[in-house]
Design an enzyme around this catalytic site. Sequence first.
Site, PDB file in Angstrom:
ATOM      1  N   ASN A  96       1.906  -1.213  19.554  1.00 31.70           N
ATOM      2  CA  ASN A  96       2.213  -1.235  20.822  1.00 31.70           C
ATOM      3  C   ASN A  96       1.600  -0.329  21.767  1.00 31.70           C
ATOM      4  O   ASN A  96       1.783   0.012  22.932  1.00 31.70           O
ATOM      5  CB  ASN A  96       3.697  -0.938  21.113  1.00 31.70           C
ATOM      6  CG  ASN A  96       4.153   0.676  20.585  1.00 31.70           C
ATOM      7  OD1 ASN A  96       3.132   1.211  20.021  1.00 31.70           O
ATOM      8  ND2 ASN A  96       5.357   0.891  20.532  1.00 31.70           N
ATOM      9  N   HIS A 115       1.017   2.927  20.983  1.00 30.70           N
ATOM     10  CA  HIS A 115       1.359   4.452  20.874  1.00 30.70           C
ATOM     11  C   HIS A 115       0.253   5.013  20.224  1.00 30.70           C
ATOM     12  O   HIS A 115      -0.621   4.718  19.374  1.00 30.70           O
ATOM     13  CB  HIS A 115       2.554   4.647  20.392  1.00 30.70           C
ATOM     14  CG  HIS A 115       2.780   4.355  18.916  1.00 30.70           C
ATOM     15  ND1 HIS A 115       3.968   3.899  18.280  1.00 30.70           N
ATOM     16  CD2 HIS A 115       2.169   4.667  17.836  1.00 30.70           C
ATOM     17  CE1 HIS A 115       3.852   3.838  16.809  1.00 30.70           C
ATOM     18  NE2 HIS A 115       2.630   4.507  16.673  1.00 30.70           N
ATOM     19  N   GLU A 145       5.241   6.870  22.658  1.00 30.07           N
ATOM     20  CA  GLU A 145       5.707   5.519  22.857  1.00 30.07           C
ATOM     21  C   GLU A 145       5.480   4.783  24.450  1.00 30.07           C
ATOM     22  O   GLU A 145       5.421   5.594  25.245  1.00 30.07           O
ATOM     23  CB  GLU A 145       6.942   5.253  22.503  1.00 30.07           C
ATOM     24  CG  GLU A 145       7.374   5.560  20.964  1.00 30.07           C
ATOM     25  CD  GLU A 145       7.064   4.568  20.132  1.00 30.07           C
ATOM     26  OE1 GLU A 145       6.074   3.770  20.344  1.00 30.07           O
ATOM     27  OE2 GLU A 145       7.717   4.531  19.154  1.00 30.07           O
TER      28      GLU A 145
HETATM   29  C1  GLP Z   1       2.340   6.017  13.054  1.00 31.23           C
HETATM   30  C2  GLP Z   1       1.833   7.306  13.498  1.00 31.23           C
HETATM   31  C3  GLP Z   1       0.737   7.066  14.338  1.00 31.23           C
HETATM   32  C4  GLP Z   1      -0.211   6.150  13.744  1.00 31.23           C
HETATM   33  C5  GLP Z   1       0.514   4.619  13.551  1.00 31.23           C
HETATM   34  C6  GLP Z   1      -0.171   3.576  13.001  1.00 31.23           C
HETATM   35  O1  GLP Z   1       3.160   5.486  14.066  1.00 31.23           O
HETATM   36  N1  GLP Z   1       2.687   8.272  14.079  1.00 31.23           N
HETATM   37  O2  GLP Z   1      -0.040   8.193  14.460  1.00 31.23           O
HETATM   38  O3  GLP Z   1      -1.481   5.925  14.624  1.00 31.23           O
HETATM   39  O4  GLP Z   1       1.666   4.819  12.691  1.00 31.23           O
HETATM   40  O5  GLP Z   1      -0.072   3.482  11.573  1.00 31.23           O
HETATM   41  P1  GLP Z   1      -1.132   2.675  10.635  1.00 31.23           P
HETATM   42  O6  GLP Z   1      -2.164   3.243  10.751  1.00 31.23           O
HETATM   43  O7  GLP Z   1      -0.158   2.830   9.423  1.00 31.23           O
HETATM   44  O8  GLP Z   1      -0.996   1.082  11.246  1.00 31.23           O
END
Ligand code: GLP
Length: 243
Positions: A136, A138, A143
Amino acid sequence: MRIIVEEDYQSMSKKAALLVAGQVLLKADTVLGLATGSTPLGMYKELVRMYQEGEVDFSAVKTFNLDEYYLLPPDDLQSYHYFMQENFFKHINIRAENIHLPDGMAADIEEECMQYEKAIEASGGIDLQVLGIGENGHIGFNEPAESLNVYTGLVNLTEETIKVNSRFFSSMEEVPQKALTVGMGTILKARRIILLASGEKKAKAIRDTVCGQVTTQVPSSFLQLHPDVTLILDQAAASLIVD
Ligand code: GLP
């Protein structure tokens, strides 16, 4: 915004590791801002390999992680403390006192967040911030919302994020609903930023980051305002970018 599109996850990870290692070669006492999630795992693995082969030295490096779940103890297998130890810190020569993560167990959360900001400032500020991205848009755990936090603080996770994160927990009830995250203002104060994204699931967020309006509904779109951001993408994550 500089955009580097790599063939696949592996070459994306290698490129990111080279940029981090290059930064440490240029400035041995670099302050790194670090991210968790599955995306930077390959980068950490490559940095560990480079360290083992004597190509990079972390003995003077300081790190500040972006976020941590609220009320998840550091030895919990899903905590970001545990993630960073297992996947990176225990394999390299970084000093324990140079590692920083927000403490989601702190008795006084407000004080903890203030001290975290102070520690970043006292270190001289983040030289290179590594970011992943949520589906989304973030960044850290900032968020989509009506407004964004400037500084480190306690935030509520969106339903979407809780659902995405549930893949790591045995039941929905166990997934934390709150987290401590470095704020958008602090992220944007980093001197250089690299953002990694891989896979189709991130394509829309990447399109909105690069080509969309700057809006608090897509926190990553604020990166458009930063003078030194490099996106390192694989082809799937870059697939919806339009010229
Ligand atoms: C979590 C972390 C973020 C990260 C996101 C994406 O929400 N807080 O810092 O960027 O996950 O994770 P992934 O790399 O597993 O898709």
